[in-house]
Design a protein around this motif. Structure first.
Motif, PDB file in Angstrom:
ATOM      1  N   THR A 250       0.850  -1.197   0.000  1.00 45.60           N
ATOM      2  CA  THR A 250       0.000   0.000   0.000  1.00 45.60           C
ATOM      3  C   THR A 250       0.880   1.238   0.000  1.00 45.60           C
ATOM      4  O   THR A 250       1.923   1.258   0.663  1.00 45.60           O
ATOM      5  CB  THR A 250      -0.895  -0.002   1.266  1.00 45.60           C
ATOM      6  N   CYS A 251       0.475   2.275  -0.711  1.00 42.62           N
ATOM      7  CA  CYS A 251       1.254   3.521  -0.810  1.00 42.62           C
ATOM      8  C   CYS A 251       1.533   4.105   0.589  1.00 42.62           C
ATOM      9  O   CYS A 251       0.650   4.133   1.437  1.00 42.62           O
ATOM     10  CB  CYS A 251       0.500   4.539  -1.660  1.00 42.62           C
ATOM     11  N   PRO A 252       2.770   4.578   0.825  1.00 39.61           N
ATOM     12  CA  PRO A 252       3.099   5.103   2.152  1.00 39.61           C
ATOM     13  C   PRO A 252       2.691   6.566   2.369  1.00 39.61           C
ATOM     14  O   PRO A 252       2.932   7.106   3.437  1.00 39.61           O
ATOM     15  CB  PRO A 252       4.625   4.999   2.177  1.00 39.61           C
ATOM     16  N   TYR A 253       2.088   7.203   1.393  1.00 39.48           N
ATOM     17  CA  TYR A 253       1.821   8.633   1.555  1.00 39.48           C
ATOM     18  C   TYR A 253       0.406   8.926   2.054  1.00 39.48           C
ATOM     19  O   TYR A 253       0.108   8.686   3.209  1.00 39.48           O
ATOM     20  CB  TYR A 253       2.146   9.371   0.257  1.00 39.48           C
ATOM     21  N   CYS A 254      -0.479   9.413   1.219  1.00 42.82           N
ATOM     22  CA  CYS A 254      -1.732   9.951   1.769  1.00 42.82           C
ATOM     23  C   CYS A 254      -2.708   8.866   2.167  1.00 42.82           C
ATOM     24  O   CYS A 254      -2.520   7.686   1.887  1.00 42.82           O
ATOM     25  CB  CYS A 254      -2.368  10.954   0.809  1.00 42.82           C
ATOM     26  N   GLY A 255      -3.803   9.270   2.801  1.00 43.85           N
ATOM     27  CA  GLY A 255      -4.765   8.330   3.351  1.00 43.85           C
ATOM     28  C   GLY A 255      -5.678   7.654   2.340  1.00 43.85           C
ATOM     29  O   GLY A 255      -6.530   6.854   2.714  1.00 43.85           O
ATOM     30  N   THR A 256      -5.503   7.959   1.048  1.00 43.22           N
ATOM     31  CA  THR A 256      -6.331   7.284   0.048  1.00 43.22           C
ATOM     32  C   THR A 256      -6.042   5.782   0.048  1.00 43.22           C
ATOM     33  O   THR A 256      -6.950   4.971  -0.115  1.00 43.22           O
ATOM     34  CB  THR A 256      -6.059   7.879  -1.355  1.00 43.22           C
ATOM     35  N   GLY A 257      -4.771   5.431   0.246  1.00 42.57           N
ATOM     36  CA  GLY A 257      -4.420   4.015   0.381  1.00 42.57           C
ATOM     37  C   GLY A 257      -4.376   3.249  -0.924  1.00 42.57           C
ATOM     38  O   GLY A 257      -4.822   2.097  -1.016  1.00 42.57           O
ATOM     39  N   CYS A 258      -3.798   3.832  -1.965  1.00 40.98           N
ATOM     40  CA  CYS A 258      -3.720   3.149  -3.256  1.00 40.98           C
ATOM     41  C   CYS A 258      -2.878   1.872  -3.157  1.00 40.98           C
ATOM     42  O   CYS A 258      -1.859   1.840  -2.477  1.00 40.98           O
ATOM     43  CB  CYS A 258      -3.097   4.080  -4.293  1.00 40.98           C
ATOM     44  N   GLY A 259      -3.322   0.847  -3.873  1.00 42.79           N
ATOM     45  CA  GLY A 259      -2.580  -0.407  -3.924  1.00 42.79           C
ATOM     46  C   GLY A 259      -1.472  -0.322  -4.961  1.00 42.79           C
ATOM     47  O   GLY A 259      -1.674   0.206  -6.051  1.00 42.79           O
TER      48      GLY A 259
ATOM     49  N   LYS B  73      -4.343   3.171 -11.209  1.00 38.58           N
ATOM     50  CA  LYS B  73      -3.785   4.532 -11.289  1.00 38.58           C
ATOM     51  C   LYS B  73      -3.002   4.855 -10.020  1.00 38.58           C
ATOM     52  O   LYS B  73      -3.247   4.297  -8.958  1.00 38.58           O
ATOM     53  CB  LYS B  73      -4.915   5.558 -11.405  1.00 38.58           C
ATOM     54  N   LEU B  74      -2.055   5.788 -10.141  1.00 39.49           N
ATOM     55  CA  LEU B  74      -1.343   6.326  -8.978  1.00 39.49           C
ATOM     56  C   LEU B  74      -1.084   7.798  -9.245  1.00 39.49           C
ATOM     57  O   LEU B  74      -1.053   8.222 -10.406  1.00 39.49           O
ATOM     58  CB  LEU B  74       0.015   5.632  -8.781  1.00 39.49           C
ATOM     59  N   CYS B  75      -0.851   8.589  -8.199  1.00 39.11           N
ATOM     60  CA  CYS B  75      -0.409   9.962  -8.437  1.00 39.11           C
ATOM     61  C   CYS B  75       1.122   9.981  -8.444  1.00 39.11           C
ATOM     62  O   CYS B  75       1.768   8.966  -8.196  1.00 39.11           O
ATOM     63  CB  CYS B  75      -0.978  10.921  -7.385  1.00 39.11           C
ATOM     64  N   ILE B  76       1.713  11.140  -8.705  1.00 32.38           N
ATOM     65  CA  ILE B  76       3.176  11.196  -8.863  1.00 32.38           C
ATOM     66  C   ILE B  76       3.901  10.789  -7.575  1.00 32.38           C
ATOM     67  O   ILE B  76       4.975  10.183  -7.619  1.00 32.38           O
ATOM     68  CB  ILE B  76       3.634  12.588  -9.349  1.00 32.38           C
ATOM     69  N   LYS B  77       3.284  11.064  -6.418  1.00 35.29           N
ATOM     70  CA  LYS B  77       3.932  10.642  -5.172  1.00 35.29           C
ATOM     71  C   LYS B  77       3.964   9.117  -5.105  1.00 35.29           C
ATOM     72  O   LYS B  77       4.985   8.515  -4.758  1.00 35.29           O
ATOM     73  CB  LYS B  77       3.177  11.221  -3.959  1.00 35.29           C
ATOM     74  N   GLY B  78       2.855   8.484  -5.452  1.00 31.04           N
ATOM     75  CA  GLY B  78       2.804   7.022  -5.459  1.00 31.04           C
ATOM     76  C   GLY B  78       3.795   6.416  -6.443  1.00 31.04           C
ATOM     77  O   GLY B  78       4.548   5.496  -6.106  1.00 31.04           O
ATOM     78  N   TRP B  79       3.844   6.956  -7.651  1.00 27.27           N
ATOM     79  CA  TRP B  79       4.764   6.436  -8.679  1.00 27.27           C
ATOM     80  C   TRP B  79       6.221   6.484  -8.227  1.00 27.27           C
ATOM     81  O   TRP B  79       7.052   5.710  -8.692  1.00 27.27           O
ATOM     82  CB  TRP B  79       4.632   7.249  -9.981  1.00 27.27           C
TER      83      TRP B  79
ATOM     84  N   HIS C  67      -5.063  14.654  -2.521  1.00 27.99           N
ATOM     85  CA  HIS C  67      -5.634  13.305  -2.675  1.00 27.99           C
ATOM     86  C   HIS C  67      -6.010  13.080  -4.130  1.00 27.99           C
ATOM     87  O   HIS C  67      -7.193  12.955  -4.480  1.00 27.99           O
ATOM     88  CB  HIS C  67      -6.863  13.142  -1.775  1.00 27.99           C
ATOM     89  N   PRO C  68      -4.979  13.001  -5.013  1.00 29.15           N
ATOM     90  CA  PRO C  68      -5.269  12.982  -6.452  1.00 29.15           C
ATOM     91  C   PRO C  68      -6.169  11.821  -6.891  1.00 29.15           C
ATOM     92  O   PRO C  68      -6.980  11.984  -7.806  1.00 29.15           O
ATOM     93  CB  PRO C  68      -3.876  12.826  -7.086  1.00 29.15           C
ATOM     94  N   ILE C  69      -6.046  10.681  -6.245  1.00 26.42           N
ATOM     95  CA  ILE C  69      -6.844   9.535  -6.701  1.00 26.42           C
ATOM     96  C   ILE C  69      -8.298   9.676  -6.245  1.00 26.42           C
ATOM     97  O   ILE C  69      -9.221   9.231  -6.929  1.00 26.42           O
ATOM     98  CB  ILE C  69      -6.199   8.206  -6.246  1.00 26.42           C
ATOM     99  N   VAL C  70      -8.531  10.351  -5.141  1.00 28.57           N
ATOM    100  CA  VAL C  70      -9.907  10.679  -4.763  1.00 28.57           C
ATOM    101  C   VAL C  70     -10.471  11.660  -5.797  1.00 28.57           C
ATOM    102  O   VAL C  70     -11.616  11.529  -6.249  1.00 28.57           O
ATOM    103  CB  VAL C  70      -9.961  11.293  -3.346  1.00 28.57           C
TER     104      VAL C  70
HETATM  105  S1  SF4 Z   1      -0.663   7.203  -4.955  1.00 29.31           S
HETATM  106 FE1  SF4 Z   1      -1.089   9.337  -4.454  1.00 29.31          FE
HETATM  107  S2  SF4 Z   1      -3.300   9.361  -4.047  1.00 29.31           S
HETATM  108 FE2  SF4 Z   1      -2.653   7.228  -3.955  1.00 29.31          FE
HETATM  109  S3  SF4 Z   1      -2.221   6.867  -1.766  1.00 29.31           S
HETATM  110 FE3  SF4 Z   1      -0.281   7.437  -2.757  1.00 29.31          FE
HETATM  111  S4  SF4 Z   1      -0.136   9.651  -2.432  1.00 29.31           S
HETATM  112 FE4  SF4 Z   1      -2.278   9.097  -2.086  1.00 29.31          FE
END
Ligand code: SF4
Lengths: 136, 527
Positions: A10-19, A44-50, B25-28
Motif C-alpha cells: 500500500t502507498c506510504p503517503y496519503c490516506g487514500t491508500g492506493c494499492g 492509477k497512482l499519483c506522482i507521489k505514489g509512482w 488526494h489525487p486519486i480521490v
Molecule cells: S498514490 Fe497518491 S493518491 Fe494514492 S495513496 Fe499514494 S499519495 Fe495518495
C-alpha cells in the motif's frame, strides 16, 4: 542472474491508500506499478505514489542506533541504546511518576506499531499520555 | 469517510469544502472527476481557488475561517424553502427544533456579509446540494485545522442529516485523511482519552477486559494531547518523551517554542528512518525500517484495513518499528511483548477491538476489509449509518459562528494559510529525498494575489520575508489569483523555511487542533 519480482503493498503517503506493486531487482527497489485490482485506485497512482520507492535507498537513511555522548550523537550497538533507554526511563518514572512520560505516535506507522506503543505507554509505564500528529 | 472512495463516482452532487483534492488526494479527485463526467454537480467552497475549483459548477470563494457561517446560511435557506428531508429528520434525528432556532440568526444577507459569498450563490448551492438525490460532502484539513475545527465538522453533520444525505450509497460525510494511517493510529488509540477501538476509559467492563488481557492495572485518568504535552515540558511535568516516526520540530505550530521544549527534556527517544530536525535534538535514536522492509496494516481514509508487505531486507542495522517497541519493553523487563510477527499483534488487536474482531491477515491477503467487521464472516462495511446511527438517533448540534483566533490588523495585514503542495508530503522527510519529486519543486514559496503584489511592488521570483508575531521566514514570491487579495499561502513541507515558524498555536478547545489555516502576517521584501 537477475532476480526480479513484485510485492503487493500500500502507498506510504496519503490516506487514500492506493494499492501498488513494488518492483524488486536483486534485493533493491527499482520501481512501482499501480495495482489494477485494488478498487480504490484501479490501476492509477499519483506522482507521489509512482515515486514511492525512491526515498527507501537514500544514502541519508539512519543505519545504526545513536546515543548522545558529550553532546554529540554517536553510533552504538542496539544493546547499548536499549539498556540506556531502560535505565533512564526507570529512573525518571520512579522519581517523577508515570505521568512524567509521554509518547508521540505516528500516522505513518502501522496499526501494529501504534497499538504496541500505546500498550507500552499504558501497560508498562502506566500513563495515558499518548497522542499522534494526525491532527496536523 | 462514511462512504467508500470509489462510491463518490455515483454521487450526483459533491460538495468539496476545505480540500485541495487534486493536490493532496489525487486519486480521490479522479473518482470525483469521473462523477462529473457522469453528470454530477460539483460545489467547491474554499478561500483559495484550487485546481478542482476551476472545474466546479459552483465555486464559493469564502473568507478564511467562515465555514460555520456558510453552512448555517445554507441550512437556513434549505429549511426556509422546505428542501430538507422531513422523513429522515423525523425518523432518525433529534434536536431539529434547537437547530432551527439557531439558524434564525443566519439569514442570507448576514451570511453574505460574514463570508463574502453573494446571496445568489448561497441559494444556488443550497438548492443544488439539498434537492439532488445523492449528495456527498468531501472535506479535509481546511475544515479541521481551525480553533473552530469541531464546530466546522458538527455543522457539516447538521447539513448532511437535515438533507438526509447520509447513510446511503454515494451519500455521506467524507473526511480525507492527510497521512496514510491517520485512521489506524486513531483506531489503535494512539490518543490520550480512549482505549483501542474507541472503547471508553470510563467504562469499567472495558478497562477490566484490557487489564485481564495485558495483566496490569491501567491508569484511568485521560492523558495529555500533543500540544498539552509540549506545553507540559516547559513547566516541568513531562521529563521523558518517546517520538515514533514524527517530526514535531517541523510539523507543530510555533516551532521555535517547540524546539526549546524538546531541548528541555531529560530524555528524548526518537525512532525514525531519516535524520530529521527532531532526531537532531534526541538523546537516543532508534533506526527503523521503511514501509518496504516490513509487514503490517494501514487503514485508509475509508476505513479499509490493508496490508503492507516486506519487499526487501532491512537496510543497515535497522529494525522494524514493531520489533523496536518490543525490544524496549523487554529491556524494561516487561511481559506481554513476545510477538514473532505483526500478524500475531494483529490477532491480539482483533481479540480486543470489536470493530476489528472479524479481520485477520488471511482475510485481507488480497483485498482490504472496511470496518466495522464484528465477525469472521461479516462483509466489509461499505458505508456507515445505513439504518441507524451507532448511538441510535443522530443529534443536531447547533453551532454559532466564531471568528478565528488571530485576524489581520494594521501591523500584520495579511491572512496566512498553510497547507500541502501536490508534489510533497508532510514535513518532506520522505518526498524531499525522492528525485522525481524534488525535480518538480524543491523550495518553498508564497502565493500572493496580483493586486497585492502590484500594491507592494513585488515581482514573481523575488524573495519575500513573511513575518508573524512568532517569527519570520524568507521564501520566493509566486503571483497567482489562486489566493484572494489579502491572503497568502505557504506549503509546510520545507524544514529550512518552515511555515510553522509563523503559525499560531491557538487550539480548538475540544480536540486541540492548532489553527494552521489562519494567522496574521506581514510581507517585507528581503534584500
Ligand atoms: S498514490 Fe497518491 S493518491 Fe494514492 S495513496 Fe499514494 S499519495 Fe495518495
Amino acid at each position: 542472474m537477475i532476480n526480479y519480482h513484485t510485492v503487493y503493498t500500500t502507498c506510504p503517503y496519503c490516506g487514500t491508500g492506493c494499492g501498488m506493486l513494488l518492483e524488486v531487482m536483486n534485493g533493491r527497489l527499482v520501481g512501482v506499478l499501480p495495482c489494477k485490482t485494488n478498487s480504490i485506485n484501479q490501476g492509477k497512482l499519483c506522482i507521489k505514489g509512482w515515486s514511492a520507492h525512491e526515498f527507501v535507498h537514500s544514502p541519508e537513511r539512519l543505519k545504526k542506533p545513536l546515543l548522545r555522548k558529550d553532546g554529540r550523537l554517536e553510533e552504538v550497538e542496539w544493546d547499548e541504546a536499549l539498556s540506556f533507554i531502560a535505565s533512564k526511563l526507570k529512573a525518571i518514572t520512579q522519581t517523577h511518576g508515570p505521568d512524567s512520560f509521554a509518547a508521540l505516535s505516528s500516522a505513518k506507522c502501522t496499526n501494529e506499531e501504534n497499538y504496541l506503543l500505546q500498550k507500552f505507554t499504558r501497560a508498562v509505564i502506566g500513563t495515558n499520555n499518548i497522542d499522534h500528529c494526525a491532527r496536523l | 469517510m462514511t462512504n467508500s472512495v470509489e462510491e463518490l463516482e455515483d454521487a450526483a452532487c459533491i460538495m468539496i469544502i476545505g480540500s485541495n483534492t487534486t493536490a493532496s488526494h489525487p486519486i480521490v479527485a479522479m473518482h470525483i472527476f469521473r462523477a462529473k463526467e457522469k453528470g454530477a454537480k460539483i460545489i467547491v467552497i474554499d478561500p483559495r481557488k484550487t485546481h478542482i475549483a476551476s472545474y466546479a459548477d459552483l465555486y464559493l470563494a469564502e473568507k478564511s475561517g467562515t465555514d460555520v457561517a456558510i453552512i448555517n446560511g445554507l441550512l437556513h435557506i434549505i429549511i426556509k424553502e422546505g428542501w430538507y428531508d422531513k422523513q429522515f429528520v423525523e425518523e432518525r434525528t433529534e434536536g431539529f427544533v434547537e437547530l432551527k432556532t439557531l439558524l434564525e440568526e443566519y439569514p442570507p444577507a448576514r451570511v453574505a456579509e460574514i463570508t463574502g459569498v453573494p446571496e445568489a450563490q448561497l441559494r444556488q448551492a443550497a438548492e443544488m446540494f439539498a434537492k439532488t438525490k445523492q449528495s456527498s460532502i468531501v472535506y479535509c484539513m481546511g475544515i479541521t485545522q481551525h480553533t473552530v475545527g469541531v464546530d466546522n465538522v458538527l455543522s457539516l453533520a447538521n447539513l448532511s442529516m437535515a438533507t438526509g444525505h447520509i447513510g446511503k450509497w454515494a451519500s455521506g460525510v467524507n473526511p480525507l485523511r492527510g497521512q496514510n494511517n491517520v485512521q489506524g493510529s486513531t483506531d489503535m488509540a494512539a490518543i490520550p482519552n480512549v482505549l483501542p477501538g474507541y472503547q471508553s476509559l470510563a467504562d469499567d467492563a472495558v478497562v477490566s477486559k484490557f487489564e485481564a488481557a495485558w495483566g496490569v492495572t491501567l491508569p484511568r485518568k485521560p492523558g495529555l494531547t500533543l500540544m498539552e504535552i509540549m506545553g507540559a515540558i516547559g513547566t516541568g511535568g513531562i521529563k521523558a518523551l518517546y517520538v515514533m516516526g514524527e517530526n514535531p520540530a517541523v510539523s507543530d505550530p510555533d516551532i521555535q517554542h517547540v524546539k526549546k521544549a524538546l531541548e528541555a527534556l531529560e530524555l528524548l527517544i526518537v525512532q525514525d528512518i531519516f535524520p530529521t530536525e527532531t532526531v537532531a535534538l534526541a538523546h537516543v535514536v532508534l533506526p527503523a525500517v521503511s514501509f518496504a522492509e516490513r509487514d503490517g496494516t494501514f487503514v485508509t481514509t475509508d476505513r479499509r484495513v490493508q496490508r503492507i508487505r516486506k519487499a526487501i531486507e532491512p537496510i543497515g542495522d535497522t529494525r522494524p518499528g514493531w520489533q523496536i517497541i518490543c525490544d524496549v519493553a523487554h529491556a524494561m523487563g516487561a511481559g506481554g511483548f513476545d510477538f514473532a510477527s505483526p500478524s500475531e499483534i494483529f490477532a491480539e488487536i482483533a481479540s480486543l477491538v470489536p470493530l476489528y474482531a472479524g479481520i485477520s491477515y488471511e482475510r485481507i491477503a488480497e483485498n482490504g476489509i472496511q470496518w466495522p467487521c464484528p465477525t469472521k464472516d461479516a462483509p466489509s462495511t461499505v458505508f456507515l449509518h445505513k439504518d441507524r446511527f451507532s448511538k441510535g438517533l443522530g443529534t443536531f448540534k447547533p453551532v454559532a459562528y466564531k471568528a478565528p483566533a488571530e485576524l489581520p490588523d494594521e501591523e500584520y495585514p495579511f491572512i496566512l494559510i498553510t497547507g500541502r503542495d501536490g508534489f510533497h508530503f508532510h514535513t518532506g522527510s520522505m518526498t524531499r529525498r525522492s528525485k522525481s519529486l524534488t525535480a518538480q519543486i524543491n523550495r518553498c514559496y508564497v502565493q500572493i494575489h496580483p493586486l497585492d503584489a502590484k500594491k507592494l511592488k513585488i515581482k514573481a521570483g523575488q524573495m519575500i520575508r513573511l513575518r508573524s508575531r512568532r517569527g519570520a521566514i524568507e521564501v520566493e514570491a509566486r503571483i497567482t489569483p489562486i489566493v484572494q487579495s489579502g491572503s497568502v499561502f505557504v506549503p509546510f513541507h520545507f524544514a529550512e523555511t518552515a511555515a510553522n515558524v509563523l503559525t499560531n498555536p491557538a487550539l480548538d478547545p475540544v480536540v486541540k487542533i492548532p489553527e494552521y489555516k489562519i494567522c496574521a502576517v506581514k510581507l517585507e521584501k528581503a534584500t
